[in-house]
Design an enzyme around this catalytic site. Sequence first.
Site, PDB file in Angstrom:
ATOM      1  CD  GLU A   9     -12.401  -0.496  -8.118  1.00  0.00           C
ATOM      2  OE1 GLU A   9     -11.168  -0.625  -8.000  1.00  0.00           O
ATOM      3  OE2 GLU A   9     -13.216  -1.193  -7.470  1.00  0.00           O
ATOM      4  CG  HIS A  69      -3.148   3.256  -1.830  1.00  0.00           C
ATOM      5  ND1 HIS A  69      -3.605   2.111  -1.221  1.00  0.00           N
ATOM      6  CD2 HIS A  69      -2.137   3.691  -1.049  1.00  0.00           C
ATOM      7  CE1 HIS A  69      -2.888   1.873  -0.129  1.00  0.00           C
ATOM      8  NE2 HIS A  69      -1.988   2.813   0.001  1.00  0.00           N
TER       9      HIS A  69
HETATM   10 ZN   LIG Z   1     -11.729  -1.800  -3.693  1.00  0.00          ZN
END
Ligand SMILES: [Zn+2]
Length: 682
Positions: free
Chosen positions: A470, A476
């Site tokens: 996660e 990201h």
């Molecule tokens: Zn994921």
Amino acid sequence: MTDSPNPLLSPPALPYDLPPYGSIAVEHYLPAFHAAFAAQRAEVDAITAQTDEPTFENTLIALERSGELLGRVSRTFYTITGADGTAEIQAVEEELAPLMSAHRDAIQLDATLFARIAAVHEQLDDLDLDAESRYLVQRHHREMALAGAGLDDAQKQHLTDLNQSLSVLTTTFEKNLLADTNDLAVVFDDASELDGLGDGELSATAQAATTRGLDGRYVVTLTLYTGHPYLASLTNRESRRRLLEASRARASRDNANDNRPVLREIVRLRAERAALLGYPSHAAAVLADQTAGSPDAVAELLRRLAAPAAANARAEQTALQDIADADGIRIEAHDWAFYTEKVRAEKYDLDRAALRPWFEAERVLRDGVFFAAEQLYGIRVTERHDLQGYHPEVRVFEVHNADGSELGLFLLDLYTRDTKRGGAWMNSIVTQSALRGTAPVVVNNLNVSKPAPGTPTLLSLDEVTTLFHEFGHALHGLFATVTYPHFAGTAVYRDFVEFPSQVNEMWILWPEILANYARHIDTDEPLPADVVERLHASEAFNQGFATSEYLAASWIDQAWHGLSVEEASAEIDVAAFQAAALSDIGLDNPAAPTRYASTYFAHVFSGGYSAGYYSYIWSEVLDADTVEWFRENGGLTRENGDRFRQRLLGVGGSGDPLAAYRDFRGRDAEIQPLLERRGLAG
Ligand SMILES: [Zn+2]
């Protein structure tokens, strides 16, 4: 309601535009949404009312600037619906769902807006636009076309009706699942029935019982998967059977929470919507705008992997049976994890449950997850005790770049709650955009059992993996360097979005990282070298089962969403349909069931993954290929991290993702590393 101003409508005042959760009450949401709908409607009307010729500035930029308030209110709200969905919040969500889809449709289907975008799109080659702006025109044009902007008025009305019905149905699906999951939590009268659990786990079940007014008893709450982590350690076979049976029964019984009619209707309406847009099935419509391109491409990959995965699972089952014979047991689904641990112990001398003392949550987080990102990207993560999340258990961290500049906020919500949906996920509360001058605020949610007060949280290796995974999504979102809000962070193709998070899992057992975080809670000793060696040696262990259960779920998703309107309109028996699909691809071994059965497959019936559950393995092709690249290039270095960050993570959705991949990797992805990793190379 008082006449004090609605905090959702005041300009953001907290650092990084963090919503003022402490002063937001449930009754603030609906009025804020109504105001936000009206604001964006007015902004879009101003675009379409222009008499000037359509330009990139007066149409696309104006569209990107619109909906600022709605984005803010939505992200503030939908962060809570998943993580702290009280009955009051759920009621708002239900009332909101059709309004939201009507609003979205009104803009997506606006003929004048579409005509203006199409006009800009037509002159694209004559315009002097940078690559991201050019891509913005292409994406808006394509997305509106796919949403039905090119349809006539009667068809559009039909489409809007379908979307409204679907939004209500998907909300119902999630609500039924949450209710039935809570109802089916398994109550045990005696601790002996839970023999095999660690002290922390046992105290968590006692705690869960107390929370439900069942003092002195033990409650095991169900997880999202078919399987349950406790199945690996419960020595009492009847307890295992009860737990798995409850898990598999979710939302499939004749009661108010039955999801069978709900999902059949979802499938039928999705097929109808696809037909309206000119596609033979929902899967065809969805996959046309993914990196995969078509249902055939997905089926080809899934079928290619299914046969060797099923064969590997059968071989694994034989090894399990050899041990189970001594107990006079014929291996069934509820025995698989338990005997797998025995085989693992025998073959690799590994007792995974005994590893927990090395995985204290705080150390894993700071000295593992954060440390790895600090080494790779030079970032620094510091807790901000002065900032408050949406729930007392949420922690807020500030992230800085190596040069000291501010990057964004990271919120962590680790523990399970009855108001939290199952699984783990990342979402954004604020997305990065140069146009709007915003920095990212991202959240990670997990469902770790809360230990009794005063006892440390000891994670399983799977939970450690989830935390790294996660946080890969979080990075990201945090590293986005896009201009337009449309492209921020994780706003990439769904069959691409899991790739960066999967790559981040590679650092879990990386020597410098592991040595830094895996320290025994009492002795501070590192995880012994021979244990680490055996963890590595056992990486492909049980992958036949893991791959099979995943592929089975992916195939069920494709099967439902591959139906035409006619097929979906037939009277379908849910269990029989699912069984036939699994038999078709050869993943029908009853001892190795699907990871999700239809009635509790939230990813595809209430989440955003319809016809898209294949995405995890699709993006794992890129992941495995990238892990190989890191290994070839010296692993954990700033240079490698910066290249991955700049060429891939930071790009977000602002360009063709496979082109970004080529730019990063120097070539297209190859499948071989994935086949080897999962023991499918043959
Ligand atoms: Zn994921």
